[in-house]
Scaffold this motif. Structure first.
Motif, PDB file in Angstrom:
ATOM      1  N   LEU A  42      -3.317  31.425  -8.258  1.00 20.48           N
ATOM      2  CA  LEU A  42      -2.264  32.372  -8.442  1.00 20.48           C
ATOM      3  C   LEU A  42      -2.229  33.151  -7.098  1.00 20.48           C
ATOM      4  O   LEU A  42      -3.263  33.709  -6.557  1.00 20.48           O
ATOM      5  CB  LEU A  42      -2.594  33.334  -9.385  1.00 20.48           C
ATOM      6  CG  LEU A  42      -2.304  33.094 -10.798  1.00 20.48           C
ATOM      7  CD1 LEU A  42      -2.865  34.166 -11.961  1.00 20.48           C
ATOM      8  CD2 LEU A  42      -0.948  32.555 -11.298  1.00 20.48           C
ATOM      9  N   ARG A  43      -0.963  33.325  -6.432  1.00 21.13           N
ATOM     10  CA  ARG A  43      -0.630  33.764  -5.233  1.00 21.13           C
ATOM     11  C   ARG A  43       0.219  34.932  -5.218  1.00 21.13           C
ATOM     12  O   ARG A  43       1.252  34.725  -5.900  1.00 21.13           O
ATOM     13  CB  ARG A  43      -0.441  32.792  -4.051  1.00 21.13           C
ATOM     14  CG  ARG A  43      -0.053  33.502  -2.939  1.00 21.13           C
ATOM     15  CD  ARG A  43       0.156  32.403  -1.691  1.00 21.13           C
ATOM     16  NE  ARG A  43      -0.657  31.306  -1.625  1.00 21.13           N
ATOM     17  CZ  ARG A  43      -1.900  31.540  -0.869  1.00 21.13           C
ATOM     18  NH1 ARG A  43      -2.347  32.799  -0.448  1.00 21.13           N
ATOM     19  NH2 ARG A  43      -2.930  30.756  -0.691  1.00 21.13           N
ATOM     20  N   ILE A  44      -0.097  36.021  -4.797  1.00 22.66           N
ATOM     21  CA  ILE A  44       0.947  36.993  -4.543  1.00 22.66           C
ATOM     22  C   ILE A  44       1.360  36.953  -3.096  1.00 22.66           C
ATOM     23  O   ILE A  44       0.787  36.831  -2.059  1.00 22.66           O
ATOM     24  CB  ILE A  44       0.205  38.580  -4.812  1.00 22.66           C
ATOM     25  CG1 ILE A  44      -0.348  38.828  -6.040  1.00 22.66           C
ATOM     26  CG2 ILE A  44       1.333  39.505  -4.274  1.00 22.66           C
ATOM     27  CD1 ILE A  44      -1.208  40.139  -6.255  1.00 22.66           C
ATOM     28  N   ASP A  45       2.585  36.765  -2.959  1.00 22.91           N
ATOM     29  CA  ASP A  45       3.172  36.205  -1.756  1.00 22.91           C
ATOM     30  C   ASP A  45       4.240  36.947  -1.282  1.00 22.91           C
ATOM     31  O   ASP A  45       5.022  37.527  -1.930  1.00 22.91           O
ATOM     32  CB  ASP A  45       3.951  34.737  -1.767  1.00 22.91           C
ATOM     33  CG  ASP A  45       3.973  34.105  -0.533  1.00 22.91           C
ATOM     34  OD1 ASP A  45       3.173  34.323   0.437  1.00 22.91           O
ATOM     35  OD2 ASP A  45       5.074  33.524  -0.397  1.00 22.91           O
ATOM     36  N   ALA A  46       4.331  37.494  -0.057  1.00 24.53           N
ATOM     37  CA  ALA A  46       5.349  38.524   0.483  1.00 24.53           C
ATOM     38  C   ALA A  46       6.501  37.526   1.221  1.00 24.53           C
ATOM     39  O   ALA A  46       6.145  36.622   2.021  1.00 24.53           O
ATOM     40  CB  ALA A  46       4.951  39.708   1.401  1.00 24.53           C
ATOM     41  N   GLU A  47       7.651  37.974   1.119  1.00 24.56           N
ATOM     42  CA  GLU A  47       8.721  37.232   1.950  1.00 24.56           C
ATOM     43  C   GLU A  47       9.894  38.384   2.413  1.00 24.56           C
ATOM     44  O   GLU A  47      10.263  39.205   1.629  1.00 24.56           O
ATOM     45  CB  GLU A  47       9.546  36.321   0.769  1.00 24.56           C
ATOM     46  CG  GLU A  47      10.702  35.645   1.478  1.00 24.56           C
ATOM     47  CD  GLU A  47      11.283  34.539   0.441  1.00 24.56           C
ATOM     48  OE1 GLU A  47      12.325  35.135  -0.391  1.00 24.56           O
ATOM     49  OE2 GLU A  47      10.723  33.805  -0.055  1.00 24.56           O
ATOM     50  N   MET A  48      10.257  38.225   3.585  1.00 23.52           N
ATOM     51  CA  MET A  48      11.087  39.071   4.232  1.00 23.52           C
ATOM     52  C   MET A  48      12.434  38.800   3.652  1.00 23.52           C
ATOM     53  O   MET A  48      12.688  37.524   3.892  1.00 23.52           O
ATOM     54  CB  MET A  48      10.696  39.264   5.935  1.00 23.52           C
ATOM     55  CG  MET A  48       9.651  40.065   6.304  1.00 23.52           C
ATOM     56  SD  MET A  48       9.535  40.017   7.912  1.00 23.52           S
ATOM     57  CE  MET A  48      10.589  41.250   8.351  1.00 23.52           C
ATOM     58  N   GLN A  49      13.429  39.792   3.581  1.00 24.71           N
ATOM     59  CA  GLN A  49      14.586  39.294   3.101  1.00 24.71           C
ATOM     60  C   GLN A  49      15.376  40.372   3.663  1.00 24.71           C
ATOM     61  O   GLN A  49      15.557  41.550   3.985  1.00 24.71           O
ATOM     62  CB  GLN A  49      14.935  39.467   1.661  1.00 24.71           C
ATOM     63  CG  GLN A  49      14.232  38.218   0.890  1.00 24.71           C
ATOM     64  CD  GLN A  49      14.607  38.247  -0.637  1.00 24.71           C
ATOM     65  OE1 GLN A  49      14.988  39.281  -1.262  1.00 24.71           O
ATOM     66  NE2 GLN A  49      14.678  37.211  -1.039  1.00 24.71           N
TER      67      GLN A  49
END
Length: 101
Positions: A24-31
């Motif tokens: 399980l990964r908590i992933d950040a993505e810029m938008q």
């Protein structure tokens, strides 16, 4: 980093079946453009060199350094039957997409 998992979220997480050798990964993505914001995703992924592993309630969550820099030190993972999983911090709810079977 301290991650608290509500009882509702923990029940949902325990029902997940991950593929072999997946995490399980908590992933950040810029938008966005001028008004850039962060969107946080809970995904099934491969382990990566340099991952930080957060342990909470018998569950392991992997994050990379970029994601860690953008998360608050105190987080809560909750679950709502209508909206799904959501992270909350002292600043309120944080965007979360769930890409899990």
């Amino acid at each position: 980093m301290n991650l608290t998992i509500t009882e509702e979220a923990l029940q949902q997480l325990k029902q997940l079946t991950l593929e072999k050798d997946k995490i399980l990964r908590i992933d950040a993505e810029m938008q966005g453009g001028c008004g850039t914001m962060m969107k946080f995703k809970l995904i099934e992924d491969d382990s990566r060199k340099g991952d930080i592993v957060i342990h909470s309630d018998g569950m392991d969550f992997h994050i990379d350094l970029f994601t860690k820099r953008n998360l608050d030190e105190e987080l809560t993972l909750d679950y709502d039957s209508e909206t799904g999983f959501i992270f909350e911090s002292e600043w309120g709810p944080m965007g979360l997409e769930c890409h899990l079977a």
